[in-house]
Design a protein around this motif. Sequence first.
Motif, PDB file in Angstrom:
ATOM      1  N   ILE A  39      12.535  -0.752 -17.085  1.00  0.00           N
ATOM      2  CA  ILE A  39      13.239   0.415 -17.035  1.00  0.00           C
ATOM      3  C   ILE A  39      14.601   0.080 -16.609  1.00  0.00           C
ATOM      4  O   ILE A  39      15.456   0.451 -17.481  1.00  0.00           O
ATOM      5  CB  ILE A  39      12.367   1.374 -16.072  1.00  0.00           C
ATOM      6  CG1 ILE A  39      11.307   1.885 -16.529  1.00  0.00           C
ATOM      7  CG2 ILE A  39      13.526   2.418 -15.702  1.00  0.00           C
ATOM      8  CD1 ILE A  39      10.534   2.308 -15.449  1.00  0.00           C
ATOM      9  N   LEU A  40      14.853  -0.871 -15.904  1.00  0.00           N
ATOM     10  CA  LEU A  40      16.223  -1.127 -15.277  1.00  0.00           C
ATOM     11  C   LEU A  40      17.026  -1.852 -16.445  1.00  0.00           C
ATOM     12  O   LEU A  40      18.391  -1.714 -16.481  1.00  0.00           O
ATOM     13  CB  LEU A  40      16.368  -1.821 -14.012  1.00  0.00           C
ATOM     14  CG  LEU A  40      15.682  -0.998 -12.899  1.00  0.00           C
ATOM     15  CD1 LEU A  40      15.752  -1.793 -11.529  1.00  0.00           C
ATOM     16  CD2 LEU A  40      16.461   0.436 -12.756  1.00  0.00           C
ATOM     17  N   VAL A  41      16.540  -2.904 -17.100  1.00  0.00           N
ATOM     18  CA  VAL A  41      16.931  -3.704 -18.127  1.00  0.00           C
ATOM     19  C   VAL A  41      17.362  -2.859 -19.244  1.00  0.00           C
ATOM     20  O   VAL A  41      18.347  -2.825 -19.614  1.00  0.00           O
ATOM     21  CB  VAL A  41      16.224  -4.902 -18.373  1.00  0.00           C
ATOM     22  CG1 VAL A  41      16.833  -5.544 -19.850  1.00  0.00           C
ATOM     23  CG2 VAL A  41      15.803  -5.956 -17.481  1.00  0.00           C
ATOM     24  N   PRO A  80      13.723   3.413  -4.630  1.00  0.00           N
ATOM     25  CA  PRO A  80      13.053   3.774  -6.220  1.00  0.00           C
ATOM     26  C   PRO A  80      13.614   3.511  -7.297  1.00  0.00           C
ATOM     27  O   PRO A  80      14.908   4.112  -7.454  1.00  0.00           O
ATOM     28  CB  PRO A  80      12.350   5.188  -5.540  1.00  0.00           C
ATOM     29  CG  PRO A  80      12.477   5.105  -4.342  1.00  0.00           C
ATOM     30  CD  PRO A  80      13.832   4.474  -3.971  1.00  0.00           C
ATOM     31  N   VAL A  81      13.228   3.299  -8.436  1.00  0.00           N
ATOM     32  CA  VAL A  81      13.834   3.007  -9.736  1.00  0.00           C
ATOM     33  C   VAL A  81      14.322   4.441 -10.065  1.00  0.00           C
ATOM     34  O   VAL A  81      15.509   4.391 -10.723  1.00  0.00           O
ATOM     35  CB  VAL A  81      12.763   2.837 -10.924  1.00  0.00           C
ATOM     36  CG1 VAL A  81      13.096   2.854 -12.346  1.00  0.00           C
ATOM     37  CG2 VAL A  81      12.284   1.189 -10.701  1.00  0.00           C
ATOM     38  N   TRP A  82      13.712   5.355  -9.870  1.00  0.00           N
ATOM     39  CA  TRP A  82      14.184   6.810 -10.406  1.00  0.00           C
ATOM     40  C   TRP A  82      15.507   7.120  -9.662  1.00  0.00           C
ATOM     41  O   TRP A  82      16.219   7.856 -10.092  1.00  0.00           O
ATOM     42  CB  TRP A  82      13.224   7.899 -10.282  1.00  0.00           C
ATOM     43  CG  TRP A  82      11.873   7.410 -11.145  1.00  0.00           C
ATOM     44  CD1 TRP A  82      10.502   7.548 -10.680  1.00  0.00           C
ATOM     45  CD2 TRP A  82      12.046   7.343 -12.674  1.00  0.00           C
ATOM     46  NE1 TRP A  82      10.116   6.904 -11.852  1.00  0.00           N
ATOM     47  CE2 TRP A  82      10.739   6.740 -12.876  1.00  0.00           C
ATOM     48  CE3 TRP A  82      12.730   7.236 -13.536  1.00  0.00           C
ATOM     49  CZ2 TRP A  82      10.379   6.491 -14.099  1.00  0.00           C
ATOM     50  CZ3 TRP A  82      12.481   6.907 -15.068  1.00  0.00           C
ATOM     51  CH2 TRP A  82      11.467   6.638 -15.227  1.00  0.00           C
ATOM     52  N   LEU A 210       4.982   5.789   6.026  1.00  0.00           N
ATOM     53  CA  LEU A 210       4.975   6.137   4.575  1.00  0.00           C
ATOM     54  C   LEU A 210       5.865   4.633   4.043  1.00  0.00           C
ATOM     55  O   LEU A 210       6.393   4.022   4.666  1.00  0.00           O
ATOM     56  CB  LEU A 210       5.917   7.261   4.151  1.00  0.00           C
ATOM     57  CG  LEU A 210       5.270   8.578   4.662  1.00  0.00           C
ATOM     58  CD1 LEU A 210       6.307   9.549   4.337  1.00  0.00           C
ATOM     59  CD2 LEU A 210       4.220   8.753   3.741  1.00  0.00           C
ATOM     60  N   ALA A 211       5.613   4.361   2.548  1.00  0.00           N
ATOM     61  CA  ALA A 211       6.091   3.461   1.984  1.00  0.00           C
ATOM     62  C   ALA A 211       7.622   3.571   2.288  1.00  0.00           C
ATOM     63  O   ALA A 211       8.250   4.575   2.298  1.00  0.00           O
ATOM     64  CB  ALA A 211       5.828   3.395   0.541  1.00  0.00           C
ATOM     65  N   ARG A 212       8.276   2.389   2.300  1.00  0.00           N
ATOM     66  CA  ARG A 212       9.694   2.315   2.400  1.00  0.00           C
ATOM     67  C   ARG A 212      10.245   3.093   1.355  1.00  0.00           C
ATOM     68  O   ARG A 212      11.406   3.599   1.713  1.00  0.00           O
ATOM     69  CB  ARG A 212      10.273   1.009   2.702  1.00  0.00           C
ATOM     70  CG  ARG A 212      11.929   0.684   2.832  1.00  0.00           C
ATOM     71  CD  ARG A 212      11.906  -0.846   2.929  1.00  0.00           C
ATOM     72  NE  ARG A 212      13.252  -1.060   3.097  1.00  0.00           N
ATOM     73  CZ  ARG A 212      13.991  -2.333   3.064  1.00  0.00           C
ATOM     74  NH1 ARG A 212      13.095  -3.330   3.044  1.00  0.00           N
ATOM     75  NH2 ARG A 212      15.146  -2.558   3.021  1.00  0.00           N
ATOM     76  N   GLU A 213      10.115   3.140   0.267  1.00  0.00           N
ATOM     77  CA  GLU A 213      10.578   3.782  -0.940  1.00  0.00           C
ATOM     78  C   GLU A 213      10.926   5.098  -0.547  1.00  0.00           C
ATOM     79  O   GLU A 213      11.572   6.082  -0.861  1.00  0.00           O
ATOM     80  CB  GLU A 213       9.895   3.672  -2.307  1.00  0.00           C
ATOM     81  CG  GLU A 213      10.146   2.102  -2.813  1.00  0.00           C
ATOM     82  CD  GLU A 213       9.363   0.974  -2.318  1.00  0.00           C
ATOM     83  OE1 GLU A 213       9.466  -0.140  -2.838  1.00  0.00           O
ATOM     84  OE2 GLU A 213       8.844   0.994  -1.384  1.00  0.00           O
ATOM     85  N   VAL A 214       9.493   5.757  -0.131  1.00  0.00           N
ATOM     86  CA  VAL A 214       9.673   7.173   0.337  1.00  0.00           C
ATOM     87  C   VAL A 214      10.450   7.455   1.547  1.00  0.00           C
ATOM     88  O   VAL A 214      11.209   8.199   1.592  1.00  0.00           O
ATOM     89  CB  VAL A 214       8.197   7.765   0.282  1.00  0.00           C
ATOM     90  CG1 VAL A 214       8.041   9.185   0.787  1.00  0.00           C
ATOM     91  CG2 VAL A 214       7.356   7.389  -0.826  1.00  0.00           C
ATOM     92  N   ARG A 215      10.122   6.566   2.711  1.00  0.00           N
ATOM     93  CA  ARG A 215      10.464   7.029   3.896  1.00  0.00           C
ATOM     94  C   ARG A 215      12.156   6.935   3.852  1.00  0.00           C
ATOM     95  O   ARG A 215      12.824   7.630   4.629  1.00  0.00           O
ATOM     96  CB  ARG A 215       9.901   5.726   4.963  1.00  0.00           C
ATOM     97  CG  ARG A 215      10.364   6.168   6.423  1.00  0.00           C
ATOM     98  CD  ARG A 215       9.577   4.986   7.204  1.00  0.00           C
ATOM     99  NE  ARG A 215      10.242   3.690   6.957  1.00  0.00           N
ATOM    100  CZ  ARG A 215       9.495   2.722   6.409  1.00  0.00           C
ATOM    101  NH1 ARG A 215       8.322   2.835   6.068  1.00  0.00           N
ATOM    102  NH2 ARG A 215      10.307   1.593   6.425  1.00  0.00           N
TER     103      ARG A 215
END
Length: 291
Positions: A39-41, A80-82, A210-215
């Motif tokens: 996604i990022l590339v 997060p990617v989004w 919670l996951a770091r991406e969420v927290r």
Amino acid sequence: MALDPVALDPGGTRGAALAAVRGAFARAGLDEPALDARILVAEAAGVRPGVLLAELERPLGADATARLAGFAARRLAHEPVWRILGEAEFWGLRFRLAPQTLVPRPDTETLVETALALAPGRAPRILDLGTGSGCILVALLAERRDASGIGLDRSEEACRTARENARANGVGDRAAFVVGDWTGALAPAPGFDLVVSNPPYIPEGDLPGLAREVRAHDPVRALDGGADGLDAYRAILARGRDLLAPGGVLAVEVGIGQAEPVSRLGETHGLVFLRLARDLAGIPRIVVFGR
């Protein structure tokens, strides 16, 4: 952790960059290193992910390499990617994100699917409580061209973002967005045919786990459901009967283990339990009530 700059040669190919980023993400223990890297590339190269895979031998270019290095550093810091892209896909539509909105999650598509199956009559009036990015209301309006709706959120920025998303997805003329605390901003008897909500339902004591991406990146107010995770449901269901027109339905998303207490709570406030819908993992996810 940062990418080794040698691994991102500005003169290298898209395929080489993809392999380097994927490897870095895997070593960092990210959940989906291959998908995130692709996604990022693709975003850095300015192409769709499918096109990227068909053109791996093309040079990435210096500008795209610099963009990718920035994206990769942010993902390695567990953003997060989004969030990095600033938008996400939901129900086949694209939604811009803001710091005050959650990233739409696939589980919530079960709420849209359930609501569409139960939406009564012609030209339904829809209310989306805690609208966030507007993804639920916009998805419903995109499917029901005869419908109109209101999205309500405590965050003014969330309402602005939802309004932009409604316009971008072609339903802006049938959607209005109101800043308010759950049902407090609504008239005494608004009479909606369909009320939907994905409210905060995580018990406050669970937030640190919670996951770091969420927290670290999702707005706390959109996650924190109070001591037992049910505060928002109390506010919504207490007025559920007043919100619904005759024959109307109210559908709420719930967390794991919350379907039964939410069902009881609705019945306590005079609502009739109609059905329970499960997500793709088989988890009870949507509780539906009638008047």
